[in-house]
Each structure stands twice: as C-alpha cells, then as structure tokens.
Design a protein around this motif. Structure first.
Motif, PDB file in Angstrom:
ATOM      1  N   LYS A 133      50.256  41.563  21.981  1.00 35.01           N
ATOM      2  CA  LYS A 133      50.526  40.737  23.153  1.00 35.01           C
ATOM      3  C   LYS A 133      51.275  41.537  24.223  1.00 35.01           C
ATOM      4  N   VAL A 134      52.228  42.371  23.791  1.00 32.32           N
ATOM      5  CA  VAL A 134      52.981  43.201  24.731  1.00 32.32           C
ATOM      6  C   VAL A 134      52.046  44.197  25.419  1.00 32.32           C
ATOM      7  N   MET A 135      51.137  44.785  24.640  1.00 38.79           N
ATOM      8  CA  MET A 135      50.180  45.739  25.206  1.00 38.79           C
ATOM      9  C   MET A 135      49.313  45.065  26.267  1.00 38.79           C
ATOM     10  N   LYS A 136      48.799  43.879  25.971  1.00 38.40           N
ATOM     11  CA  LYS A 136      47.952  43.152  26.923  1.00 38.40           C
ATOM     12  C   LYS A 136      48.747  42.776  28.183  1.00 38.40           C
ATOM     13  N   ALA A 137      49.984  42.359  28.012  1.00 38.83           N
ATOM     14  CA  ALA A 137      50.824  41.999  29.162  1.00 38.83           C
ATOM     15  C   ALA A 137      51.074  43.222  30.047  1.00 38.83           C
ATOM     16  N   LYS A 138      51.318  44.382  29.427  1.00 36.88           N
ATOM     17  CA  LYS A 138      51.530  45.610  30.196  1.00 36.88           C
ATOM     18  C   LYS A 138      50.269  45.998  30.958  1.00 36.88           C
ATOM     19  N   LYS A 139      49.129  45.855  30.315  1.00 38.93           N
ATOM     20  CA  LYS A 139      47.858  46.170  30.981  1.00 38.93           C
ATOM     21  C   LYS A 139      47.658  45.260  32.200  1.00 38.93           C
ATOM     22  N   MET A 140      47.930  43.980  32.038  1.00 42.03           N
ATOM     23  CA  MET A 140      47.767  43.026  33.122  1.00 42.03           C
ATOM     24  C   MET A 140      48.734  43.344  34.264  1.00 42.03           C
ATOM     25  N   ARG A 141      49.983  43.647  33.935  1.00 40.24           N
ATOM     26  CA  ARG A 141      50.978  43.995  34.945  1.00 40.24           C
ATOM     27  C   ARG A 141      50.538  45.240  35.721  1.00 40.24           C
ATOM     28  N   ASN A 142      50.086  46.266  35.000  1.00 37.99           N
ATOM     29  CA  ASN A 142      49.656  47.508  35.651  1.00 37.99           C
ATOM     30  C   ASN A 142      48.430  47.293  36.540  1.00 37.99           C
ATOM     31  N   LYS A 143      47.553  46.402  36.111  1.00 41.73           N
ATOM     32  CA  LYS A 143      46.367  46.090  36.899  1.00 41.73           C
ATOM     33  C   LYS A 143      46.763  45.440  38.226  1.00 41.73           C
ATOM     34  N   ILE A 144      47.711  44.507  38.173  1.00 39.98           N
ATOM     35  CA  ILE A 144      48.194  43.821  39.376  1.00 39.98           C
ATOM     36  C   ILE A 144      48.877  44.822  40.309  1.00 39.98           C
ATOM     37  N   ILE A 145      49.712  45.682  39.753  1.00 36.65           N
ATOM     38  CA  ILE A 145      50.420  46.679  40.559  1.00 36.65           C
ATOM     39  C   ILE A 145      49.424  47.623  41.224  1.00 36.65           C
ATOM     40  N   LYS A 146      48.431  48.071  40.467  1.00 41.75           N
ATOM     41  CA  LYS A 146      47.417  48.980  40.994  1.00 41.75           C
ATOM     42  C   LYS A 146      46.655  48.320  42.148  1.00 41.75           C
ATOM     43  N   HIS A 147      46.323  47.054  41.979  1.00 43.42           N
ATOM     44  CA  HIS A 147      45.602  46.303  43.013  1.00 43.42           C
ATOM     45  C   HIS A 147      46.430  46.214  44.298  1.00 43.42           C
TER      46      HIS A 147
END
Length: 137
Positions: free
Chosen positions: A111-125
């Motif tokens: 769950k932590v890994m998925k949350a980090k991926k989602m956060r990084n995706k938003i930041i990148k966008h």
C-alpha cells in the motif's frame, strides 16, 4: 569539532544495545573512563554499571547530586520532564518510525509503494504543467 554533549553527572543517555536497548538512563556516577553508574528510574533499568560504548548521550541533563539515591533521581527525572521531552524529540520520532516500518506487513508495504507511486505521478504531472507554462511565457 566542538562537542556539545559531555559525560557528566545527571546526563541522560539512550542505551543503543544490550539487554536494555532502547531505554533512557541517567548517569549517576562515573566509575572510570570506560564505565558509568547509571539508573533508569522511569524506564525500568535498575542501577548498574554500564560501559559508555552502550550509551549515546542525549541533550537532556537532570540536576542530581553525586551518587544520588533512586528516589532523588526519580524526582529530578520527573521534574525535568525527560520522558515528555524525549518523546517530542526528532531522535525518538525517527526511532519510532523505524520500528513502525520494521513491523509492517507485506500488504502494508504494498500500500505504501502504491501511495508513493501515485504521489510521484501527481508531482510529475504538476511539474510538467509548470514547465509548459514557463516555455510559453
């Protein structure tokens, strides 16, 4: 390098390894250059000799006389509010976070890994959006 934490009577130390690892103790007396007489009145560590290698000195100092009794040490410990100060320190928070991470289950790590991926995706966008605006202007 200037030292800020000295071995002194009343200095609070964190026991880093050994049977009392993770507990706070107060230095009551210095036996020799390698050992000190310590007491942990509120952490459950009985009065004993402990090598300095096992201890890490903290910023906290309590006012106790040389070779003070356990009651005097407990009273000074509670008066200085060492436990409250320790729990609010960054050092204690890092230790708690490390323990929490170590106790995580496989699913919690996922769950932590998925949350980090989602956060990084938003930041990148958002960064790409800002870069686009900067190139237009």
């Amino acid at each position: 390098m200037v030292f800020k934490r000295y071995v002194e009577i009343g200095r609070v130390a964190y026991v880093s390894f050994g049977p009392h690892a993770g507990k706070l103790v107060a230095i009551i007396d210095v036996i020799d250059q390698n050992r000190a007489l310590i007491d942990g009145p509120c952490s459950g560590v009985k009065r004993q000799a402990m090598p300095f290698k096992c201890m890490q000195l903290t910023d906290f100092v309590i006012k106790v006389p040389h070779s003070a009794g356990q009651k005097a040490v407990r009273k000074a410990w509670e008066k200085a509010e060492v436990n409250e100060k320790w729990s609010s320190s960054n050092w204690a928070k890092k230790i708690a976070a490390k323990e929490k991470r170590a106790k995580m289950t496989d699913f919690e790590r996922y769950k932590v890994m998925k949350a980090k991926k989602m956060r990084n995706k938003i930041i990148k966008h958002e960064v790409k959006k800002l870069q686009k605006e900067a190139t237009k202007a």
